[in-house]
Design a protein around this motif. Sequence first.
Motif, PDB file in Angstrom:
ATOM      1  N   ASP A 647       0.889  -1.158  -0.088  1.00 36.84           N
ATOM      2  CA  ASP A 647       0.117  -0.126  -0.132  1.00 36.84           C
ATOM      3  C   ASP A 647       0.800   1.255   0.153  1.00 36.84           C
ATOM      4  O   ASP A 647       2.002   1.154   0.646  1.00 36.84           O
ATOM      5  N   TYR A 662      -3.250   7.435  -3.757  1.00 44.28           N
ATOM      6  CA  TYR A 662      -3.227   6.161  -3.157  1.00 44.28           C
ATOM      7  C   TYR A 662      -3.272   5.005  -4.100  1.00 44.28           C
ATOM      8  O   TYR A 662      -3.845   5.014  -4.919  1.00 44.28           O
ATOM      9  N   GLY A 663      -2.599   3.833  -3.492  1.00 43.09           N
ATOM     10  CA  GLY A 663      -2.981   2.508  -3.716  1.00 43.09           C
ATOM     11  C   GLY A 663      -2.885   1.556  -2.889  1.00 43.09           C
ATOM     12  O   GLY A 663      -2.021   1.632  -1.806  1.00 43.09           O
ATOM     13  N   ARG A 664      -3.796   0.501  -2.903  1.00 41.73           N
ATOM     14  CA  ARG A 664      -3.761  -0.734  -2.128  1.00 41.73           C
ATOM     15  C   ARG A 664      -3.466  -1.777  -2.824  1.00 41.73           C
ATOM     16  O   ARG A 664      -4.094  -1.999  -4.012  1.00 41.73           O
ATOM     17  N   ASN A 665      -3.053  -2.839  -2.289  1.00 43.76           N
ATOM     18  CA  ASN A 665      -2.566  -3.886  -2.980  1.00 43.76           C
ATOM     19  C   ASN A 665      -2.006  -3.714  -4.493  1.00 43.76           C
ATOM     20  O   ASN A 665      -2.268  -4.293  -5.463  1.00 43.76           O
ATOM     21  N   LEU A 666      -0.916  -2.964  -4.271  1.00 43.98           N
ATOM     22  CA  LEU A 666      -0.313  -2.391  -5.474  1.00 43.98           C
ATOM     23  C   LEU A 666       0.465  -3.601  -6.255  1.00 43.98           C
ATOM     24  O   LEU A 666       0.481  -3.538  -7.616  1.00 43.98           O
ATOM     25  N   ASP A 668      -0.992  -6.511  -6.779  1.00 40.92           N
ATOM     26  CA  ASP A 668      -2.144  -7.219  -7.260  1.00 40.92           C
ATOM     27  C   ASP A 668      -2.075  -8.560  -7.033  1.00 40.92           C
ATOM     28  O   ASP A 668      -2.291  -9.368  -7.762  1.00 40.92           O
ATOM     29  N   ARG A 687      -5.935  -5.073  -7.079  1.00 44.10           N
ATOM     30  CA  ARG A 687      -5.307  -3.612  -7.030  1.00 44.10           C
ATOM     31  C   ARG A 687      -6.212  -2.642  -6.996  1.00 44.10           C
ATOM     32  O   ARG A 687      -7.175  -2.484  -7.933  1.00 44.10           O
ATOM     33  N   LEU A 689      -6.597   1.593  -7.040  1.00 47.75           N
ATOM     34  CA  LEU A 689      -5.827   2.977  -7.141  1.00 47.75           C
ATOM     35  C   LEU A 689      -6.918   4.214  -7.118  1.00 47.75           C
ATOM     36  O   LEU A 689      -8.076   3.936  -7.561  1.00 47.75           O
TER      37      LEU A 689
END
Length: 697
Positions: A647, A662-666, A668, A687, A689
């Motif tokens: 993240d 922001y990014g979560r589980n970049l 993937d 992923r 974004l």
Amino acid sequence: MSKTHPSLSAIKYALLVVPVLDCATSPAGWAAPLCPEHPVSGQTAACRKQAEEVVVRSRNASFVVSSSLSRLSGAVLKERHLDTLGDVAERLPNVSFTSTTQANPVIIMRGLGGAEDEGSTLYVPFVLDGIPMMSLALGQIFDLDHMDVTQGPELTKGPNAFGGMVLATSRDPGNKFGGSLDFEYGTGNRRRAVMSNDIPLGPNTALRVTVGGEVADGYVSNRFLDRKDTAGWHSWFGRLKLLHKDSAGGEWRVSLHHVLNHGGNDYFTSPALALQHESVNTERGVNDNDYWAGSAQYHRMFSRKMIVDVALGGNATQWKSQIPESVFSARTGFTMPTRQAGGTVTLSGSSGTLDWRGGIFGQEMMRDTPYLFDMSPYYMSNTTAVLNNANVAGFAELVWRFSPSWRLVPSFRVEHNQWSMSRWSGLQTASMPDAYSLLEKLPKQTASRTVPLPGLKLEYHPQTDSGVMQFGWLSYTRAYMPPGFNPHAVMAATAQTPFDASYGNNLEVGYRLHDRKDKWSAEIIGYSNLISNLQVLASNANGESVVATAAKAHTRGMELNATFKPVSTLTLSGFLGLTYAGYDRFVFGGQNFSGQQLNGTPKSSFGLSGTWTPGDGWSVNISMVRRGRTNLYPSSTLVNDPYVLVDAQIEKKWRWWNIAIYGRNLADARYLTRGLATGEAVAANPRLLGLRVGMTY
């Protein structure tokens, strides 16, 4: 002032360091002793007129809490975009979750949890503003001041907790008019807006109003329907919170909380399709939640010998779930309304070398539990039942400071549970290949239990003015989960047989170090829990989903946490969690599960995170968490391989405005959050974004 690092692991140390001009005392339980206006001989040194650091045991002093406690500030929840309990769980050591939909996570701590789908008692209760909640249908979490995630059994914090507890505190209104407005847009066509306003109503009274909404297509592409929104949702949420400080020194807090979520239920499919976030189901399904909750809290410190805390309230929930017919080749689902009401009254104080705390907790829950499984004309079952639980407990804890650096803390809880199941009926019919119809009904069934639950802690906290701050503990706690009934059983013989109560003997040892200049901190915790009659979700020979009991089971492991600030603008953090949770003796349905690991529990997890604030309103944070191999809950036939969550966020703040990417589980990572013995599975989100734009005023 409260030292709460914004980094993910540093939230373990919400150290309350209070500058006191008139008194330097040792930590003294829930009430810090006050210096007399005219100290007698011998008190001069303890009441010297200079600023000193005093660690006070309070609801905010997690440094001297003898358990594994992770504190997430409201700012951290917002920065990390942790919008559900599931988001929080998989980014902490030895915490995990299982989930059938985006809005209905079930928390698992140190291997314990998960059977809440069938039973009605939570291994890990969720408490919002002092009131236990129905976390299965909670949906969004928003506008919180902080959230405390405590692992291990709890005896003296209101509801009884077998595996741990999540305490969430909503944000208090400010004494000046102002507020904030945030807009977000992210992948999955996710659009979110939240507005909060503080409205002063008088010199000692203020109101906080928070409203928000979220719309998303979800993250599933349905190839059969040629749609990308079959797992989508739209929700509305809001809260009113009133804070009043009376002339006698009392603080009154009244809050009203509402979440309304309407969504699809296109989550279950084959593991191969689930991992690609694809589906071939023929319908969208339904997953709707309507959640109301209210609480009233009162806090007053009469003197160091008497502090009063009261929390009363309740919630009303309706959860409607219909799985697409193509999943099981049957119409299946339920509409489950739940009503809860209760509260806690706590008295605490300090006198000489003794600190004490005692109180009562009471709650009543009523839940309708219908369930339909219809694959007519071949088979159809329709069960109905109403569950009711009356729970009353008294608890007490005493802190004896028998030396400047040592404390002995015995605790005791007496809990009474009265379970009943009424209006149970089970209808089974078919017209092909042979016609039959079987309708069974039961009179009201009851089960009750009164249990004593002791606990004992030895705490070490040396009192020095230099060097590092230290806190260590060794504790034993007797844990308990009440018995109950299987309302979804299709056979009367199964439904009327209550499953057994669970008992645990939990040992824990821990040690914390914290640099007085706030340069670094470290913590190590080890635990072992021996359990009898562990409640487990299983399927019997009739195909009924029931709560079975494993005669013997255990969990043991450790947690390591550390933070380091090489410079004032950079905070680095890390954690390591190791858990082995297994059945020692469990035979059910002709299968021997002895020696197998409990489902939903990775043996290892570790994480690294960093937050950099170079100045001029810029901040950058990044975190990485690796989760070990996991047998899915409730099926042990499906397995998650290890996966890594990455993240990140970059944010720029001006006086009135802020913007963040922001990014979560970049990376993937593709993994599953639920697996059934029939082969169907639910996948975690891919992923994500997004862009957030905010304004403060």
